[in-house]
Design an enzyme around this catalytic site. Structure first.
Site, mmCIF file in Angstrom:
data_model
loop_
_atom_site.group_PDB
_atom_site.id
_atom_site.type_symbol
_atom_site.label_atom_id
_atom_site.label_comp_id
_atom_site.label_asym_id
_atom_site.label_seq_id
_atom_site.Cartn_x
_atom_site.Cartn_y
_atom_site.Cartn_z
ATOM 1 N N TYR A 1 -7.713 -15.871 -23.802
ATOM 2 C CA TYR A 1 -7.115 -16.860 -22.574
ATOM 3 C C TYR A 1 -6.297 -17.991 -23.184
ATOM 4 O O TYR A 1 -5.449 -18.580 -22.510
ATOM 5 C CB TYR A 1 -8.165 -17.373 -21.975
ATOM 6 C CG TYR A 1 -8.625 -16.852 -20.607
ATOM 7 C CD1 TYR A 1 -9.077 -15.248 -20.791
ATOM 8 C CD2 TYR A 1 -8.951 -17.588 -19.348
ATOM 9 C CE1 TYR A 1 -9.413 -14.797 -19.580
ATOM 10 C CE2 TYR A 1 -9.111 -16.856 -18.337
ATOM 11 C CZ TYR A 1 -9.651 -15.225 -18.245
ATOM 12 O OH TYR A 1 -10.007 -14.614 -17.487
ATOM 13 N N LYS B 1 -16.037 -5.553 -28.899
ATOM 14 C CA LYS B 1 -15.296 -4.425 -28.877
ATOM 15 C C LYS B 1 -15.064 -4.138 -30.452
ATOM 16 O O LYS B 1 -14.071 -4.062 -30.969
ATOM 17 C CB LYS B 1 -14.070 -4.473 -28.049
ATOM 18 C CG LYS B 1 -13.024 -3.075 -28.095
ATOM 19 C CD LYS B 1 -13.912 -2.202 -27.067
ATOM 20 C CE LYS B 1 -13.278 -0.760 -27.160
ATOM 21 N NZ LYS B 1 -13.873 0.262 -26.516
ATOM 22 N N ASP C 1 -17.199 -1.676 -23.119
ATOM 23 C CA ASP C 1 -17.020 -0.573 -22.147
ATOM 24 C C ASP C 1 -18.427 0.104 -21.801
ATOM 25 O O ASP C 1 -18.762 0.225 -20.369
ATOM 26 C CB ASP C 1 -16.103 0.536 -22.564
ATOM 27 C CG ASP C 1 -16.302 0.989 -23.811
ATOM 28 O OD1 ASP C 1 -17.072 0.242 -24.586
ATOM 29 O OD2 ASP C 1 -15.769 1.886 -24.518
ATOM 30 N N ASP D 1 -15.199 -12.680 -18.217
ATOM 31 C CA ASP D 1 -14.525 -13.172 -16.899
ATOM 32 C C ASP D 1 -14.931 -11.503 -16.026
ATOM 33 O O ASP D 1 -15.312 -11.521 -14.903
ATOM 34 C CB ASP D 1 -13.100 -13.279 -16.981
ATOM 35 C CG ASP D 1 -12.389 -13.226 -15.760
ATOM 36 O OD1 ASP D 1 -12.930 -13.752 -14.863
ATOM 37 O OD2 ASP D 1 -11.394 -12.445 -15.575
ATOM 38 N N ASP E 1 -18.151 -10.798 -12.864
ATOM 39 C CA ASP E 1 -17.539 -10.281 -11.536
ATOM 40 C C ASP E 1 -18.417 -9.166 -11.229
ATOM 41 O O ASP E 1 -18.878 -8.818 -10.228
ATOM 42 C CB ASP E 1 -16.231 -9.982 -11.420
ATOM 43 C CG ASP E 1 -15.395 -11.357 -10.763
ATOM 44 O OD1 ASP E 1 -15.840 -12.373 -11.008
ATOM 45 O OD2 ASP E 1 -14.288 -11.066 -10.300
HETATM 46 C C1 IPM Z 1 -13.077 -17.287 -13.113
HETATM 47 C C2 IPM Z 1 -11.632 -17.150 -12.486
HETATM 48 C C3 IPM Z 1 -10.853 -17.769 -13.619
HETATM 49 C C4 IPM Z 1 -10.916 -17.091 -15.074
HETATM 50 C C5 IPM Z 1 -9.205 -17.741 -12.958
HETATM 51 C C6 IPM Z 1 -9.000 -18.325 -11.657
HETATM 52 C C7 IPM Z 1 -8.300 -18.499 -14.000
HETATM 53 O O1 IPM Z 1 -11.295 -15.494 -12.494
HETATM 54 O O2 IPM Z 1 -13.401 -18.482 -13.180
HETATM 55 O O3 IPM Z 1 -13.841 -16.281 -13.800
HETATM 56 O O4 IPM Z 1 -10.112 -16.136 -15.147
HETATM 57 O O5 IPM Z 1 -11.457 -17.676 -15.729
HETATM 58 MG MG MG Z 2 -13.050 -14.428 -12.941
#
Ligand code: IPM
Ligand code: MG
Length: 359
Positions: A141, A192, A224, A248, A252
């Site tokens: 990032y 990885k 993975d 990230d 999710d």
């Molecule tokens: C998160 C979001 C952010 C990230 C974006 C909005 C920059 O997806 O906080 O997970 O990728 O970190």
């Molecule tokens: Mg995110």
């Protein structure tokens, strides 16, 4: 002396859910005599509209001076076409970086009352309680060089750099081990290392840290496989520690296991325990302004703020218990609604948490 909290409601549903969190904070403030004071600032698209940048330096300075920052969410289609350097997300990345918020804690907890909301079979997720510890200020990032360059043959090439220095790995590793000590004492480090040297080093540093935490069991998993295991048998995990990008993605996935991303809070901490607290979900522009968003993730983020940055564990627990109570009462916002339950608006949900706190 009062404890100063900067509120950054942001875009989309941000202002609506923030209003409910503040209502809840005001109630615990009174009850536990927390002496909180608030300032409000702009981040994301609303800051672009007002200042031309997604995070003004004056706002950042106020956040740096505060005891904690509570954020709503950023972004929306209105700002999607902007140059990548001033997109709303940049404001979030900047505040993380400038405040040194390297440790991102993302719990994925399945509330027993919501067991049916998961897309996985109830027996796979019942009782799920995972903590993802994501490195937040390094890795691909932020790695340099980065950009889009013109090759000699006239073709464009995009490039980013995946870098981790030892100290960056060590400090996030320590956070994970310390969190594990307060939980089930298991850390799974995700990398990885079969392909990326940066994560070969990651694995080595995690291994060397393990000797300092003899009570904690450390395991390693390729990303993975970790993605697969999260949807196959998620309860095998206690604490997952990983780099920025893998974190990230996996956070999710883990959030979705609970079936209700609208319930999940997060904390981003720096070395002094100062932090930014925000719901895991986004700004949901499609439902913004309708009063139907779920404020519970922001309310639970406020609870995390009390626990981690303000050292007010009892107040945090009171909020978490109150959220449990409103779920027991069958109150559900649209995102977690199922038949037989009572559908409530954003504001009604906030009011119900307040009521549960005041009985
Ligand atoms: C998160 C979001 C952010 C990230 C974006 C909005 C920059 O997806 O906080 O997970 O990728 O970190
Ligand atoms: Mg995110």
């Amino acid at each position: 002396m009062s404890k100063k909290i900067v509120l950054l409601p942001g875009d989309g549903i941000g202002p609506e859910i923030m209003a409910e969190a503040v209502k809840v904070l005001q109630v615990v403030d009174k009850r536990f005599k927390l002496n909180l004071s608030y300032e409000t600032g702009l981040i994301g698209g609303c800051a672009i509209d007002e200042h031309g940048v997604p995070l003004a330096s004056s706002t950042l300075a106020r956040c740096q001076q505060a005891d904690a920052v509570l954020m709503g969410s950023v972004g929306g289609p209105k700002w999607d076409a902007l140059d990548s350097s001033i997109r709303p997300e940049k404001g979030l990345l900047k505040i993380r970086y400038e405040m040194g918020l390297f440790a991102n804690l993302r719990p994925a907890i399945l509330y027993p009352q919501l067991a049916d909301a998961s897309s996985l079979k109830p027996e796979l997720v019942a009782g799920l309680d995972i903590l993802i510890v994501r490195e937040l200020t390094g890795g691909i990032y932020f790695g340099e060089p980065r950009g889009i360059r013109l090759l000699e043959n006239g073709e464009r090439q995009g490039y980013n750099t995946y870098v981790y220095a030892e100290h960056e790995i060590e400090r996030i590793g320590r956070t994970a081990f310390e969190m594990a000590m307060k939980r089930d004492k298991r850390v799974c480090s995700v990398d990885k290392a079969n392909v990326l040297e940066a994560t070969v080093l990651w694995r080595e540093v995690m291994q060397s840290l393990a000797s300092e935490y003899p009570e904690v069991t450390l395991s390693h998993m390729y990303v993975d496989n970790a993605a697969m295991q999260l949807v196959r048998a998620p309860k095998q995990f206690d604490v997952i520690v990983t780099g920025n990008m893998f974190g990230d993605i996996l956070s999710d996935t883990a959030a979705m296991l609970t079936g209700s991303i609208g319930m999940l809070p997060s904390a981003s901490l720096n070395k002094d325990g100062k932090g930014l607290y925000e719901p895991v979900h986004g700004s949901a522009p499609d439902i913004a302004g309708q009063g139907i968003a779920n404020p519970l993730a922001t309310i639970l983020s406020a609870a995390m703020m009390l626990r981690y940055s303000l050292n007010e564990a009892a107040a945090a627990q009171a909020i978490e218990d109150a959220v449990g109570k409103v779920l027991d009462q069958g109150l559900r916002s649209a995102d977690i609604y199922s038949e037989g339950m009572t559908k409530v608006s954003t504001q009604e949900m906030g009011d119900a948490v307040v009521a549960a706190l005041t009985v």
